[in-house]
Motif scaffolding. Structure first.
Motif, mmCIF file in Angstrom:
data_model
loop_
_atom_site.group_PDB
_atom_site.id
_atom_site.type_symbol
_atom_site.label_atom_id
_atom_site.label_comp_id
_atom_site.label_asym_id
_atom_site.label_seq_id
_atom_site.Cartn_x
_atom_site.Cartn_y
_atom_site.Cartn_z
ATOM 1 N N GLN A 158 -4.293 13.531 0.135
ATOM 2 C CA GLN A 158 -3.700 12.387 0.835
ATOM 3 C C GLN A 158 -4.747 11.315 1.103
ATOM 4 O O GLN A 158 -4.505 10.125 0.872
ATOM 5 N N ASP A 159 -5.913 11.723 1.588
ATOM 6 C CA ASP A 159 -6.984 10.757 1.868
ATOM 7 C C ASP A 159 -7.410 10.032 0.596
ATOM 8 O O ASP A 159 -7.646 8.813 0.604
ATOM 9 N N GLU A 160 -7.484 10.776 -0.506
ATOM 10 C CA GLU A 160 -7.871 10.184 -1.782
ATOM 11 C C GLU A 160 -6.834 9.162 -2.245
ATOM 12 O O GLU A 160 -7.186 8.064 -2.707
ATOM 13 N N PHE B 239 1.054 4.128 -2.809
ATOM 14 C CA PHE B 239 0.794 5.517 -2.415
ATOM 15 C C PHE B 239 1.934 6.419 -2.867
ATOM 16 O O PHE B 239 1.704 7.504 -3.422
ATOM 17 N N VAL C 4 0.840 -1.198 0.000
ATOM 18 C CA VAL C 4 0.000 0.000 0.000
ATOM 19 C C VAL C 4 0.877 1.251 0.000
ATOM 20 O O VAL C 4 0.622 2.212 -0.739
ATOM 21 N N GLN D 39 -5.689 -4.214 -2.981
ATOM 22 C CA GLN D 39 -6.672 -5.278 -2.783
ATOM 23 C C GLN D 39 -6.913 -6.068 -4.057
ATOM 24 O O GLN D 39 -7.239 -7.254 -4.017
ATOM 25 N N VAL E 65 -4.668 7.497 -0.408
ATOM 26 C CA VAL E 65 -4.685 6.328 0.473
ATOM 27 C C VAL E 65 -5.753 5.345 0.025
ATOM 28 O O VAL E 65 -5.516 4.136 -0.081
ATOM 29 N N LYS E 66 -6.947 5.856 -0.274
ATOM 30 C CA LYS E 66 -8.040 4.992 -0.726
ATOM 31 C C LYS E 66 -7.694 4.341 -2.064
ATOM 32 O O LYS E 66 -7.956 3.153 -2.274
ATOM 33 N N MET E 67 -7.093 5.105 -2.961
ATOM 34 C CA MET E 67 -6.702 4.559 -4.259
ATOM 35 C C MET E 67 -5.651 3.457 -4.094
ATOM 36 O O MET E 67 -5.717 2.412 -4.763
ATOM 37 N N GLN F 169 -5.112 1.578 -1.429
ATOM 38 C CA GLN F 169 -5.731 0.405 -0.796
ATOM 39 C C GLN F 169 -6.539 -0.397 -1.809
ATOM 40 O O GLN F 169 -6.489 -1.625 -1.820
ATOM 41 N N THR F 170 -7.267 0.306 -2.667
ATOM 42 C CA THR F 170 -8.073 -0.378 -3.679
ATOM 43 C C THR F 170 -7.194 -1.145 -4.665
ATOM 44 O O THR F 170 -7.481 -2.295 -5.016
ATOM 45 N N GLU F 171 -6.103 -0.506 -5.107
ATOM 46 C CA GLU F 171 -5.206 -1.163 -6.047
ATOM 47 C C GLU F 171 -4.530 -2.367 -5.415
ATOM 48 O O GLU F 171 -4.373 -3.418 -6.047
#
Length: 287
Positions: free
Chosen positions: A207-209, A180, A176, A219, A211-213, A215-217
């Motif tokens: 930064q929040d965006e 990032f 992750v 996963q 992090v989510k991207m 994590q999705t990648e």
């Protein structure tokens, strides 16, 4: 220095992964999975400790062809196993080691060029007996290009299910982070502009965006061991900490007892054997 990551750094290296049975459970008899594939080559390595036969993988052609070229030139004749670490690996291929005086630090020599990484992971991983290319660290070598001549043979150790699970967890966390960092690097100009404008809310939102991207990648392609890796690391052993970071371009098919003998020699400063262990000659058996 052309080197494999030192033992003390292996805990961090587990990100790339990002006692059961003894190593003697692995015999020199090739398994079905080791049957020569199209493009594979075979090389005999005669050492002062005994003979080793290695298979060079056809799906890492740059490393295979370079190794064969050096063998034919006699490049490796006389080089030392200059770095030996028990339960880790044995390393050789530094031409400056041929006439090196006792105690000299080695590991910086080569043919004057590097080789582009050919990391075919997880098909090729750091199980006991794997043949891989040494390289400089990521800080100076982010492309993970290999030394033109130095290589190592994995010895490693065995792991239980609990330890492998912990390593997978660390690998996923680092996966992750690496995603990032890549996403942030791609948006460097925007980030620098927001910093100049002191746009803290914008930076936090980005930064929040990211992090989510990330994590999705992650996963979608989790850093998990394959069934083959898990079985190998639990039975014959290896160095899973290095998986995905170095080019594995071959494996030992005969002479693992010789590799083990070299692994167990006494060593001094710089992990250099106190008594020289040397490659006498190499011969191409099949190409």
């Amino acid at each position: 220095m052309w080197a494999v990551v030192a033992v003390c750094v292996l805990a961090a290296g587990a990100a790339a992964l990002a006692t059961a049975k003894k190593k003697s459970a692995m015999t020199d008899k090739p398994t079905a999975a080791q049957t020569a594939a199209s493009g594979d080559a075979l090389v005999d390595i005669k050492t002062t400790a005994g003979d080793i036969k290695v298979r060079l993988f056809g799906d890492t052609p740059k490393h295979r062809d370079n190794f064969l070229k050096l063998v034919k030139e006699g490049f490796y004749d006389g080089v030392l196993f200059h770095r030996v670490i028990n339960e880790f690996m044995v390393q050789t291929g530094d031409p400056e080691s041929k006439n090196a005086p006792a105690g000299k630090m080695l590991g910086t020599g080569g043919p004057g060029y590097n080789i582009d990484a050919e990391i075919v992971y997880p098909r090729h991983f750091h199980k006991y007996g794997a043949l891989a290319a040494a390289r400089q660290g990521d800080q100076v070598n982010p492309e993970r290009r290999s030394s033109g001549s130095q290589f190592y043979i994995v010895t490693g150790k065995t792991y239980n299910d609990s330890t492998l699970a912990q390593m997978e967890q660390r690998a996923q966390q680092m996966q992750v982070k690496e995603i990032f960092d890549r996403l942030a690097s791609e948006r460097r100009d925007s980030i620098m502009a927001m910093r100049r404008n002191r746009d803290m809310m914008g930076l936090q939102a980005l930064q929040d965006e990211l992090v989510k991207m990330a994590q999705t990648e992650a996963q979608a392609h989790p850093a998990l061991l394959t069934a083959e890796q898990r079985e190998a690391y639990k039975t014959v052993g290896g160095t899973p900490h290095l998986d995905g970071q170095y080019t594995v371009f071959g494996e030992v098919v005969e002479g693992l007892d010789v590799v083990k003998k070299i692994e167990n020699v006494p060593t001094g400063p710089y992990d250099r054997p106190t008594e020289d262990v040397r490659i006498v000659s190499m011969k191409v058996v099949k190409e």
